[in-house]
Design a protein around this motif. Sequence first.
Motif, PDB file in Angstrom:
ATOM      1  N   UNK A  57      -9.635 -78.699   3.564  1.00  0.00           N
ATOM      2  CA  UNK A  57      -8.409 -77.906   3.649  1.00  0.00           C
ATOM      3  C   UNK A  57      -7.263 -78.840   3.992  1.00  0.00           C
ATOM      4  N   UNK A  58      -6.141 -78.664   3.274  1.00  0.00           N
ATOM      5  CA  UNK A  58      -5.019 -79.583   3.401  1.00  0.00           C
ATOM      6  C   UNK A  58      -3.765 -78.861   3.862  1.00  0.00           C
ATOM      7  N   UNK A  59      -2.694 -79.622   4.035  1.00  0.00           N
ATOM      8  CA  UNK A  59      -1.407 -79.083   4.455  1.00  0.00           C
ATOM      9  C   UNK A  59      -1.058 -77.844   3.630  1.00  0.00           C
ATOM     10  N   UNK A  60      -0.663 -76.774   4.330  1.00  0.00           N
ATOM     11  CA  UNK A  60      -0.274 -75.526   3.671  1.00  0.00           C
ATOM     12  C   UNK A  60      -1.433 -74.563   3.458  1.00  0.00           C
ATOM     13  N   UNK A 106      -2.668 -61.017  -1.687  1.00  0.00           N
ATOM     14  CA  UNK A 106      -3.159 -61.484  -2.994  1.00  0.00           C
ATOM     15  C   UNK A 106      -3.597 -62.946  -2.912  1.00  0.00           C
ATOM     16  N   UNK A 107      -2.847 -63.752  -2.175  1.00  0.00           N
ATOM     17  CA  UNK A 107      -3.211 -65.161  -1.992  1.00  0.00           C
ATOM     18  C   UNK A 107      -4.565 -65.261  -1.289  1.00  0.00           C
ATOM     19  N   UNK A 108      -4.779 -64.424  -0.282  1.00  0.00           N
ATOM     20  CA  UNK A 108      -6.041 -64.404   0.448  1.00  0.00           C
ATOM     21  C   UNK A 108      -7.200 -64.052  -0.482  1.00  0.00           C
ATOM     22  N   UNK A 109      -7.009 -63.055  -1.320  1.00  0.00           N
ATOM     23  CA  UNK A 109      -8.053 -62.655  -2.276  1.00  0.00           C
ATOM     24  C   UNK A 109      -8.362 -63.805  -3.234  1.00  0.00           C
ATOM     25  N   UNK A 110      -7.327 -64.467  -3.747  1.00  0.00           N
ATOM     26  CA  UNK A 110      -7.533 -65.615  -4.646  1.00  0.00           C
ATOM     27  C   UNK A 110      -8.275 -66.743  -3.936  1.00  0.00           C
ATOM     28  N   UNK A 111      -7.867 -67.056  -2.706  1.00  0.00           N
ATOM     29  CA  UNK A 111      -8.519 -68.133  -1.957  1.00  0.00           C
ATOM     30  C   UNK A 111      -9.985 -67.822  -1.689  1.00  0.00           C
ATOM     31  N   UNK A 113     -11.864 -65.822  -3.394  1.00  0.00           N
ATOM     32  CA  UNK A 113     -12.556 -65.850  -4.694  1.00  0.00           C
ATOM     33  C   UNK A 113     -12.840 -67.276  -5.128  1.00  0.00           C
ATOM     34  N   UNK A 114     -11.871 -68.174  -4.942  1.00  0.00           N
ATOM     35  CA  UNK A 114     -12.081 -69.585  -5.289  1.00  0.00           C
ATOM     36  C   UNK A 114     -13.194 -70.198  -4.457  1.00  0.00           C
ATOM     37  N   UNK A 115     -13.245 -69.867  -3.177  1.00  0.00           N
ATOM     38  CA  UNK A 115     -14.310 -70.403  -2.325  1.00  0.00           C
ATOM     39  C   UNK A 115     -15.670 -69.856  -2.735  1.00  0.00           C
ATOM     40  N   UNK A 116     -15.711 -68.571  -3.093  1.00  0.00           N
ATOM     41  CA  UNK A 116     -16.966 -67.977  -3.556  1.00  0.00           C
ATOM     42  C   UNK A 116     -17.423 -68.651  -4.845  1.00  0.00           C
ATOM     43  N   UNK A 117     -16.477 -68.903  -5.752  1.00  0.00           N
ATOM     44  CA  UNK A 117     -16.795 -69.610  -6.995  1.00  0.00           C
ATOM     45  C   UNK A 117     -17.350 -70.999  -6.687  1.00  0.00           C
ATOM     46  N   UNK A 119     -18.805 -72.095  -3.928  1.00  0.00           N
ATOM     47  CA  UNK A 119     -20.132 -72.016  -3.318  1.00  0.00           C
ATOM     48  C   UNK A 119     -21.188 -71.695  -4.376  1.00  0.00           C
ATOM     49  N   UNK A 120     -20.874 -70.785  -5.297  1.00  0.00           N
ATOM     50  CA  UNK A 120     -21.825 -70.443  -6.367  1.00  0.00           C
ATOM     51  C   UNK A 120     -22.084 -71.645  -7.263  1.00  0.00           C
ATOM     52  N   UNK A 121     -21.013 -72.360  -7.604  1.00  0.00           N
ATOM     53  CA  UNK A 121     -21.137 -73.550  -8.439  1.00  0.00           C
ATOM     54  C   UNK A 121     -22.011 -74.595  -7.751  1.00  0.00           C
ATOM     55  N   UNK A 122     -21.791 -74.812  -6.455  1.00  0.00           N
ATOM     56  CA  UNK A 122     -22.551 -75.823  -5.738  1.00  0.00           C
ATOM     57  C   UNK A 122     -24.015 -75.425  -5.585  1.00  0.00           C
ATOM     58  N   UNK A 123     -24.292 -74.149  -5.379  1.00  0.00           N
ATOM     59  CA  UNK A 123     -25.691 -73.714  -5.307  1.00  0.00           C
ATOM     60  C   UNK A 123     -26.407 -74.015  -6.610  1.00  0.00           C
ATOM     61  N   UNK A 124     -25.743 -73.729  -7.715  1.00  0.00           N
ATOM     62  CA  UNK A 124     -26.336 -74.008  -9.024  1.00  0.00           C
ATOM     63  C   UNK A 124     -26.547 -75.507  -9.209  1.00  0.00           C
ATOM     64  N   UNK A 125     -25.566 -76.295  -8.815  1.00  0.00           N
ATOM     65  CA  UNK A 125     -25.658 -77.743  -8.977  1.00  0.00           C
ATOM     66  C   UNK A 125     -26.725 -78.353  -8.075  1.00  0.00           C
ATOM     67  N   UNK A 126     -26.820 -77.856  -6.850  1.00  0.00           N
ATOM     68  CA  UNK A 126     -27.816 -78.402  -5.934  1.00  0.00           C
ATOM     69  C   UNK A 126     -29.232 -78.093  -6.397  1.00  0.00           C
ATOM     70  N   UNK A 127     -29.372 -77.012  -7.176  1.00  0.00           N
ATOM     71  CA  UNK A 127     -30.683 -76.677  -7.728  1.00  0.00           C
ATOM     72  C   UNK A 127     -31.058 -77.661  -8.838  1.00  0.00           C
ATOM     73  N   UNK A 128     -30.050 -78.289  -9.452  1.00  0.00           N
ATOM     74  CA  UNK A 128     -30.282 -79.286 -10.493  1.00  0.00           C
ATOM     75  C   UNK A 128     -30.574 -80.621  -9.825  1.00  0.00           C
ATOM     76  N   UNK A 129     -31.569 -81.318 -10.323  1.00  0.00           N
ATOM     77  CA  UNK A 129     -31.893 -82.600  -9.713  1.00  0.00           C
ATOM     78  C   UNK A 129     -31.170 -83.762 -10.382  1.00  0.00           C
TER      79      UNK A 129
END
Length: 193
Positions: A57-60, A106-111, A113-117, A119-129
């Motif tokens: 997390x960065x400035x702003x 709306x910004x909170x919902x977007x943020x 949602x981006x974090x959920x995306x 986390x989902x992406x990383x779970x999929x990637x971590x399952x890949x060796x």
Amino acid sequence: MNIQKLIDKGLKLKSYPKDSVIYEPGMQPRYVYFIKSGEVRMVTVSDEGKEFIQGVFKTGQYFGEPALLTDRPYLAFTIASRDSQIISVNKEDFFKLIENEPNFSMELIRNLSNRLFYKSMMLEELASEKADHRLLTMINYLLTDIKAGENLRVTRQELADMTGLRVETVIRGMKLLAGKGLIKTVKGKIVKV
């Protein structure tokens, strides 16, 4: 959210020196943290002491809201990656922001949602060796936030911590991906094309 608005409302800035812990796993959430300046990383730490970066997390930007919204203990450490100035907004004031600031809602919902995306992406990637695939996915994800021609401002160590790889594997992976033309590097830095 305009951080100056929070200051104008009388909320106080607190300074966190580099490497100081803001909160840790198991603590009950009391605030959402808005970064006026600096950078904070959210990490889980293995029994061997290895960090896995879950977010930066960065400035702003702000962090800590999922635990506050669900009233559950924090699951990770948040640590100042550099000297930072942060405003802590308590639960009551945070809910007032959500109710009274439609743009913030709306910004909170977007943020979230981006974090959920992410986390989902990383779970999929971590399952890949396949380390190179995991690394490419993370690099492409990080490149979405910068403009063409800009360097990706993340160290090899941070890429390793984000992907669960070793630094040596990241270095080899970057060379392999650059050799295949899947990423562009200039003087060892990844550049968005």
